[in-house]
Design a protein around this motif. Structure first.
Motif, PDB file in Angstrom:
ATOM      1  N   PHE A 155      20.870  23.479  63.856  1.00  0.00           N
ATOM      2  CA  PHE A 155      20.973  24.910  64.153  1.00  0.00           C
ATOM      3  C   PHE A 155      20.422  25.762  63.005  1.00  0.00           C
ATOM      4  O   PHE A 155      19.723  26.740  63.239  1.00  0.00           O
ATOM      5  N   ALA A 156      20.730  25.370  61.761  1.00  0.00           N
ATOM      6  CA  ALA A 156      20.271  26.151  60.597  1.00  0.00           C
ATOM      7  C   ALA A 156      18.742  26.250  60.538  1.00  0.00           C
ATOM      8  O   ALA A 156      18.194  27.357  60.435  1.00  0.00           O
ATOM      9  N   PRO A 157      18.008  25.115  60.638  1.00  0.00           N
ATOM     10  CA  PRO A 157      16.544  25.236  60.635  1.00  0.00           C
ATOM     11  C   PRO A 157      16.003  25.991  61.853  1.00  0.00           C
ATOM     12  O   PRO A 157      14.958  26.631  61.779  1.00  0.00           O
ATOM     13  N   ALA A 158      16.743  25.940  62.985  1.00  0.00           N
ATOM     14  CA  ALA A 158      16.274  26.624  64.208  1.00  0.00           C
ATOM     15  C   ALA A 158      16.389  28.135  64.082  1.00  0.00           C
ATOM     16  O   ALA A 158      15.501  28.872  64.509  1.00  0.00           O
ATOM     17  N   VAL A 159      17.500  28.629  63.488  1.00  0.00           N
ATOM     18  CA  VAL A 159      17.668  30.085  63.383  1.00  0.00           C
ATOM     19  C   VAL A 159      16.981  30.658  62.147  1.00  0.00           C
ATOM     20  O   VAL A 159      16.747  31.860  62.065  1.00  0.00           O
ATOM     21  N   GLY A 160      16.634  29.768  61.184  1.00  0.00           N
ATOM     22  CA  GLY A 160      15.968  30.226  59.954  1.00  0.00           C
ATOM     23  C   GLY A 160      14.750  31.107  60.210  1.00  0.00           C
ATOM     24  O   GLY A 160      14.680  32.243  59.713  1.00  0.00           O
ATOM     25  N   PRO A 161      13.777  30.627  61.012  1.00  0.00           N
ATOM     26  CA  PRO A 161      12.577  31.445  61.267  1.00  0.00           C
ATOM     27  C   PRO A 161      12.881  32.781  61.950  1.00  0.00           C
ATOM     28  O   PRO A 161      12.262  33.792  61.632  1.00  0.00           O
ATOM     29  N   THR A 162      13.843  32.798  62.889  1.00  0.00           N
ATOM     30  CA  THR A 162      14.175  34.039  63.605  1.00  0.00           C
ATOM     31  C   THR A 162      14.800  35.057  62.656  1.00  0.00           C
ATOM     32  O   THR A 162      14.388  36.227  62.632  1.00  0.00           O
ATOM     33  N   ILE A 163      15.799  34.619  61.880  1.00  0.00           N
ATOM     34  CA  ILE A 163      16.468  35.534  60.953  1.00  0.00           C
ATOM     35  C   ILE A 163      15.500  36.020  59.880  1.00  0.00           C
ATOM     36  O   ILE A 163      15.475  37.206  59.547  1.00  0.00           O
ATOM     37  N   SER A 164      14.658  35.105  59.358  1.00  0.00           N
ATOM     38  CA  SER A 164      13.706  35.530  58.321  1.00  0.00           C
ATOM     39  C   SER A 164      12.657  36.479  58.904  1.00  0.00           C
ATOM     40  O   SER A 164      12.211  37.408  58.229  1.00  0.00           O
ATOM     41  N   GLY A 165      12.288  36.264  60.182  1.00  0.00           N
ATOM     42  CA  GLY A 165      11.364  37.194  60.842  1.00  0.00           C
ATOM     43  C   GLY A 165      11.956  38.589  60.923  1.00  0.00           C
ATOM     44  O   GLY A 165      11.266  39.590  60.700  1.00  0.00           O
ATOM     45  N   LEU A 166      13.254  38.655  61.217  1.00  0.00           N
ATOM     46  CA  LEU A 166      13.975  39.932  61.278  1.00  0.00           C
ATOM     47  C   LEU A 166      14.037  40.582  59.886  1.00  0.00           C
ATOM     48  O   LEU A 166      13.802  41.786  59.735  1.00  0.00           O
ATOM     49  N   ILE A 167      14.337  39.784  58.861  1.00  0.00           N
ATOM     50  CA  ILE A 167      14.405  40.283  57.477  1.00  0.00           C
ATOM     51  C   ILE A 167      13.042  40.832  57.047  1.00  0.00           C
ATOM     52  O   ILE A 167      12.938  41.925  56.479  1.00  0.00           O
ATOM     53  N   LEU A 168      11.984  40.064  57.350  1.00  0.00           N
ATOM     54  CA  LEU A 168      10.637  40.425  56.883  1.00  0.00           C
ATOM     55  C   LEU A 168      10.069  41.659  57.577  1.00  0.00           C
ATOM     56  O   LEU A 168       9.102  42.256  57.101  1.00  0.00           O
ATOM     57  N   LYS A 169      10.689  42.039  58.718  1.00  0.00           N
ATOM     58  CA  LYS A 169      10.224  43.256  59.405  1.00  0.00           C
ATOM     59  C   LYS A 169      10.495  44.500  58.572  1.00  0.00           C
ATOM     60  O   LYS A 169       9.743  45.469  58.626  1.00  0.00           O
ATOM     61  N   SER A 170      11.583  44.495  57.805  1.00  0.00           N
ATOM     62  CA  SER A 170      11.942  45.711  57.064  1.00  0.00           C
ATOM     63  C   SER A 170      12.221  45.498  55.582  1.00  0.00           C
ATOM     64  O   SER A 170      12.335  46.470  54.838  1.00  0.00           O
ATOM     65  N   LEU A 171      12.333  44.233  55.151  1.00  0.00           N
ATOM     66  CA  LEU A 171      12.623  43.962  53.739  1.00  0.00           C
ATOM     67  C   LEU A 171      11.624  42.970  53.169  1.00  0.00           C
ATOM     68  O   LEU A 171      10.872  42.345  53.914  1.00  0.00           O
ATOM     69  N   SER A 172      11.633  42.797  51.849  1.00  0.00           N
ATOM     70  CA  SER A 172      10.729  41.828  51.216  1.00  0.00           C
ATOM     71  C   SER A 172      11.298  40.415  51.351  1.00  0.00           C
ATOM     72  O   SER A 172      12.483  40.232  51.655  1.00  0.00           O
ATOM     73  N   TRP A 173      10.449  39.398  51.082  1.00  0.00           N
ATOM     74  CA  TRP A 173      10.870  38.003  51.210  1.00  0.00           C
ATOM     75  C   TRP A 173      12.012  37.649  50.256  1.00  0.00           C
ATOM     76  O   TRP A 173      12.766  36.706  50.501  1.00  0.00           O
ATOM     77  N   HIS A 174      12.168  38.408  49.161  1.00  0.00           N
ATOM     78  CA  HIS A 174      13.259  38.149  48.206  1.00  0.00           C
ATOM     79  C   HIS A 174      14.627  38.175  48.896  1.00  0.00           C
ATOM     80  O   HIS A 174      15.553  37.478  48.491  1.00  0.00           O
ATOM     81  N   TRP A 175      14.723  39.004  49.960  1.00  0.00           N
ATOM     82  CA  TRP A 175      16.008  39.180  50.633  1.00  0.00           C
ATOM     83  C   TRP A 175      16.463  37.948  51.412  1.00  0.00           C
ATOM     84  O   TRP A 175      17.641  37.813  51.745  1.00  0.00           O
ATOM     85  N   ILE A 176      15.544  37.041  51.710  1.00  0.00           N
ATOM     86  CA  ILE A 176      15.940  35.763  52.332  1.00  0.00           C
ATOM     87  C   ILE A 176      16.940  35.055  51.408  1.00  0.00           C
ATOM     88  O   ILE A 176      17.923  34.459  51.852  1.00  0.00           O
ATOM     89  N   PHE A 177      16.695  35.171  50.108  1.00  0.00           N
ATOM     90  CA  PHE A 177      17.558  34.510  49.123  1.00  0.00           C
ATOM     91  C   PHE A 177      18.768  35.364  48.749  1.00  0.00           C
ATOM     92  O   PHE A 177      19.866  34.838  48.559  1.00  0.00           O
TER      93      PHE A 177
END
Length: 483
Positions: A155-177
């Motif tokens: 489940f974690a690897p499956a939702v990773g791309p979706t959540i990071s796609g949402l983060i990257l729409k409005s924030l920088s990649w740093h926010w993934i961490f």
């Protein structure tokens, strides 16, 4: 030894707080595996930010895999030297430090170091999680618990791309961490309070030569396949030399382990037939899953021209359904055994791969979602039942080695599946372009790429058929039920 132990580590079995121990592992494992795939969606941003080439950016994944390939094989030895609490806390601290460095990383080299530190945490955590469950959960109840762990791992690897796609729409990649960091700190505090020691460290002799051979062997194989998958090609000197060093080192490593009284990795686990069959099925499944996980986002973004976020959303239902079904399949395994679950699951996965081999640039999103869901249903029927049945056959003293072997070969299978899929995609696309007359037509590169994707899914079909043949030999391991 064997099952006559009345104490598990320094805590009597009846005093173990099983649920908090499992929750500690589930939360920590989820965040660790989430950040692994979440970063994949940010590669384009990283290439622009740091002004690096695609092959350089790919090292963020390769370096991570390489660290796992080096550390996981010796995790069986590490688990016999340190207590459960010590290893859990060390794994979480490494993950937190790596995540924090990544969150503030000003350059690619700093981010690369952060990924290696994160991988050290994951390499300690995953085998420890499986080993702890084998120690604290009786065999007749393991299916459901392993299903919950499967929920995390898939489940974690499956939702990773979706959540990071949402983060990257409005924030920088740093926010993934930054988002992962407080959750990891929470898992550390929770584990600090509730984690208990479930093993007694025996501190066997450390054989330096075995560790060197293991590092060169598994590291060389993972590096060789990853380099081929990154575009180095199978004929490049780097790939050939890495493969030769890896294969020769593994040969000497195997010979040495079989001759040693206290091996670093006890390969005698392979004497147990259901362990070997379970391992083969897990390897096949990992190759199919990881080749699909790299092919589908590429196809959705290139052939269907979808955005990163849209591509992530399309793959989300399959991941969620897999997560929901993993504990259900675990319960069915406890009740009925692995035979029918695994066989039907492999047939379903192979059928889905056949469907994927027919996709074109006009294929509907609904068809892709349906096939991905079908794939994930099949995978949930195969992975945990095969793994649990195999580990159930091992005697207690081989649990650390069995989990180390399983986790190591999953990483190697992932590297191989990814590399083979990408190389087949590339050669398929080149083959298509060599047959077209109007090479300037902008439609032809898209058609060529899609033809390459179709060819790569044929490889997944072949792996599925191999898995089906292996599944025919699986039998339920007899486990004692309490009166």
């Amino acid at each position: 030894m064997g099952n006559t132990q009345v104490k598990t580590g320094d805590v009597a079995a009846s005093d173990l707080r099983v649920v908090p121990i499992i929750i500690s592992f589930v939360v920590a494992g989820f965040i660790g595996l989430f950040s692994e795939t979440a970063l994949n969606m940010a590669l384009t941003n990283l290439i622009e930010n740091f002004g690096i080439h695609e092959t350089t950016a790919q090292w963020l994944t390769t370096g991570y895999l390489l660290t796992l390939g080096i550390l996981v094989p010796v995790s069986g030895l590490i688990m016999q030297w340190f207590t459960t609490r010590q290893l859990f806390i060390t794994a979480l601290v490494a993950s937190i430090i790596g995540t924090f460095i990544a969150a503030i990383a000003p350059s690619f080299s700093v981010l690369m170091i952060a990924r290696v530190v994160q991988a050290i945490g994951t390499a300690l955590l995953l085998p420890l999680m499986f080993n702890t469950i084998l120690m604290i959960i009786p065999p007749h109840k393991r299916g459901r618990i392993m299903g919950i762990i499967g929920l995390v791992i898939m489940f974690a690897p499956a939702v990773g791309p979706t959540i990071s796609g949402l983060i990257l729409k409005s924030l920088s990649w740093h926010w993934i961490f930054w988002i992962s960091l407080p959750l990891l700190i929470g898992a550390l505090i929770f584990g600090w309070i509730f984690m208990q020691n479930v093993t007694n460290p025996t501190k066997p002799k450390i054989d330096i030569l075995s560790i060197v051979l293991s590092t060169l062997g598994f590291g060389g194989i993972v590096f060789g396949f990853s380099s081929a998958g990154e575009g180095g090609g199978w004929g490049s000197a780097t790939v050939i030399v890495s493969m030769i060093i890896g294969a020769v080192s593994l040969l000497f490593f195997t010979i040495r382990q079989l001759k040693m009284e206290q091996p670093v990795l006890n390969l005698r686990a392979f004497k147990y037939p259901m362990f070997t069959i379970g391992l083969l099925l897990v390897v096949v499944c990992m190759m199919v899953i990881l080749s699909s996980m790299i092919l589908l986002p590429l196809y959705l973004q290139t052939s269907l021209s979808l955005s990163t976020f849209a591509a992530g959303l399309l793959l989300l239902p399959g991941g969620i359904i897999n997560g929901i079904l993993s504990p259900v399949m675990g319960g069915l395994f406890d009740k009925f055994g692995p035979k029918w679950l695994v066989t039907i699951g492999i047939v379903i996965v192979t059928g889905a791969m056949f469907g994927f081999s027919t996709i074109t640039i006009e294929t509907s999103s609904a068809f892709i979602i349906a096939l991905h869901i079908i794939t994930m249903v099949g995978v949930s029927m195969v992975m945990m039942p095969a793994q649990t049945n195999g580990l159930n056959q091992l005697p207690r003293e081989l649990y650390p080695d069995g989990t180390a072997i399983m986790n190591t070969l999953q990483q190697v299978a992932g590297a191989i599946g990814t590399a083979v899929a990408i190389s087949i995609l590339s050669s398929g696309a080149e083959g298509f372009m060599s047959t077209v007359e109007d090479k300037a037509n902008p439609l032809n590169p898209l058609l060529a790429f899609t033809a390459g994707v179709q060819d790569a899914f044929v490889f997944a079909i072949i792996m599925g058929i191999v898995g089906l043949v292996v599944a025919l030999f699986i039998k339920r391991v007899k486990v004692e039920h309490p009166m």
